[in-house]
Design a protein around this motif. Structure first.
Motif, PDB file in Angstrom:
ATOM      1  N   CYS A   1      23.208 -17.827 -13.183  1.00 42.68           N
ATOM      2  CA  CYS A   1      21.915 -18.094 -12.561  1.00 42.68           C
ATOM      3  C   CYS A   1      22.120 -18.623 -11.149  1.00 42.68           C
ATOM      4  O   CYS A   1      23.204 -19.075 -10.788  1.00 42.68           O
ATOM      5  CB  CYS A   1      21.097 -19.080 -13.392  1.00 42.68           C
ATOM      6  N   SER A   2      21.065 -18.559 -10.380  1.00 41.21           N
ATOM      7  CA  SER A   2      21.098 -19.040  -9.000  1.00 41.21           C
ATOM      8  C   SER A   2      20.146 -20.220  -8.846  1.00 41.21           C
ATOM      9  O   SER A   2      19.323 -20.492  -9.731  1.00 41.21           O
ATOM     10  CB  SER A   2      20.656 -17.915  -8.048  1.00 41.21           C
TER      11      SER A   2
ATOM     12  N   GLN B   1      17.722 -20.148  -6.911  1.00 44.69           N
ATOM     13  CA  GLN B   1      16.399 -19.506  -6.891  1.00 44.69           C
ATOM     14  C   GLN B   1      15.860 -19.329  -8.309  1.00 44.69           C
ATOM     15  O   GLN B   1      14.678 -19.548  -8.564  1.00 44.69           O
ATOM     16  CB  GLN B   1      16.488 -18.138  -6.197  1.00 44.69           C
ATOM     17  N   ASP B   2      16.725 -18.935  -9.245  1.00 50.21           N
ATOM     18  CA  ASP B   2      16.289 -18.798 -10.646  1.00 50.21           C
ATOM     19  C   ASP B   2      15.766 -20.129 -11.188  1.00 50.21           C
ATOM     20  O   ASP B   2      14.766 -20.178 -11.911  1.00 50.21           O
ATOM     21  CB  ASP B   2      17.451 -18.323 -11.530  1.00 50.21           C
TER      22      ASP B   2
ATOM     23  N   THR C   1      14.633 -22.799  -9.383  1.00 51.23           N
ATOM     24  CA  THR C   1      13.387 -23.222  -8.735  1.00 51.23           C
ATOM     25  C   THR C   1      12.212 -22.354  -9.191  1.00 51.23           C
ATOM     26  O   THR C   1      11.100 -22.864  -9.345  1.00 51.23           O
ATOM     27  CB  THR C   1      13.504 -23.213  -7.194  1.00 51.23           C
ATOM     28  N   ASP C   2      12.458 -21.071  -9.436  1.00 50.08           N
ATOM     29  CA  ASP C   2      11.396 -20.210  -9.983  1.00 50.08           C
ATOM     30  C   ASP C   2      10.959 -20.716 -11.354  1.00 50.08           C
ATOM     31  O   ASP C   2       9.765 -20.796 -11.649  1.00 50.08           O
ATOM     32  CB  ASP C   2      11.866 -18.756 -10.102  1.00 50.08           C
TER      33      ASP C   2
ATOM     34  N   PRO D   1       9.151 -24.691  -4.708  1.00 48.32           N
ATOM     35  CA  PRO D   1       9.806 -23.930  -3.633  1.00 48.32           C
ATOM     36  C   PRO D   1      11.311 -24.200  -3.602  1.00 48.32           C
ATOM     37  O   PRO D   1      11.752 -25.312  -3.878  1.00 48.32           O
ATOM     38  CB  PRO D   1       9.149 -24.475  -2.360  1.00 48.32           C
ATOM     39  N   LYS D   2      12.059 -23.168  -3.244  1.00 53.06           N
ATOM     40  CA  LYS D   2      13.512 -23.318  -3.222  1.00 53.06           C
ATOM     41  C   LYS D   2      13.953 -24.437  -2.284  1.00 53.06           C
ATOM     42  O   LYS D   2      14.897 -25.172  -2.584  1.00 53.06           O
ATOM     43  CB  LYS D   2      14.172 -21.999  -2.804  1.00 53.06           C
TER      44      LYS D   2
ATOM     45  N   LYS E   1      24.072 -26.865  -6.732  1.00 51.74           N
ATOM     46  CA  LYS E   1      23.806 -26.458  -8.113  1.00 51.74           C
ATOM     47  C   LYS E   1      24.698 -27.245  -9.070  1.00 51.74           C
ATOM     48  O   LYS E   1      24.288 -27.612 -10.175  1.00 51.74           O
ATOM     49  CB  LYS E   1      24.042 -24.941  -8.267  1.00 51.74           C
TER      50      LYS E   1
END
Length: 196
Positions: free
Chosen positions: A29-30, A32-33, A35-36, A41-42, A52
């Motif tokens: 995962c990133s 962004q994943d 925060t989504d 917001p990222k 991370k």
């Protein structure tokens, strides 16, 4: 639209971290994943965590102390004898792993398998968690020895460490084989051969 407080955003990131790391692993995962999944917001991520990896360490702590591992309460349940508590703990854990079709173990075991060789920060956090977890298992064994439910006079702290290590191996094998057989073998061997 009301703005989320800084504390709320951090809590949402922690919860999303636990869920995302549990489902996809750290490397799967990133940011962004995460925060989504948190619905933030990222850019807000870095107001709370420098990386991370820092989130992963905090997510492990959050997972451990927030009650996500509430099965541990079984080990101190006053309505059961110490040996019954220990057996019930592993039986409930077996059932929980079977319910999710052996697709993942707990976040602690998953992170240990994935990151202990690559992240000193995560390895240190995992070591603390495993130490505390082993102590809880060992305390239940000590109570069972004192109650005459377990004949073994071996050091309960060492037994707690051994039992937890064996359990984690059984969980890994169950995930590989997609069956509860290794977990059932662990419970049966533990209570018929080791802690009788």
């Amino acid at each position: 639209m009301a703005r989320s407080s800084s504390h709320d955003v951090r809590d949402r990131l922690l919860e999303a971290g636990v869920q995302t790391f549990s489902k996809s692993g750290f490397n799967g995962c990133s940011v962004q994943d995460i925060t989504d999944a948190a619905g933030v917001p990222k850019g807000s991520f870095y107001n709370h965590f420098e990386s991370k990896e820092a989130l992963a360490a905090a997510a492990l702590e959050h997972y451990w102390v927030s009650g996500t591992c509430d099965q541990l309460g079984i080990l101190t349940c006053a309505s059961l004898s110490p040996r019954q508590r220990l057996r019930r703990y592993f039986e409930v854990a077996t059932s929980d792993i079977a319910k999710i079709n052996f697709t993942c173990g707990c976040l602690v075991g998953n992170m240990a398998a994935e990151l202990s060789d690559h992240s000193p920060v995560i390895a240190a956090k995992l070591s603390d968690i495993f130490r505390g977890w082993s102590r809880q298992v060992g305390a239940c064994i000590r109570d069972a020895q004192a109650a005459g439910e377990i004949e073994s006079t071996a050091d309960p702290d060492q037994l707690g460490i051994f039992v937890l290590n064996a359990w984690e191996g059984a969980v890994l094998r169950a995930r590989i084989e997609k069956t509860e057989r290794p977990l059932r073998q662990f419970v049966e061997t533990l209570f018929t051969s080791l802690l009788h």
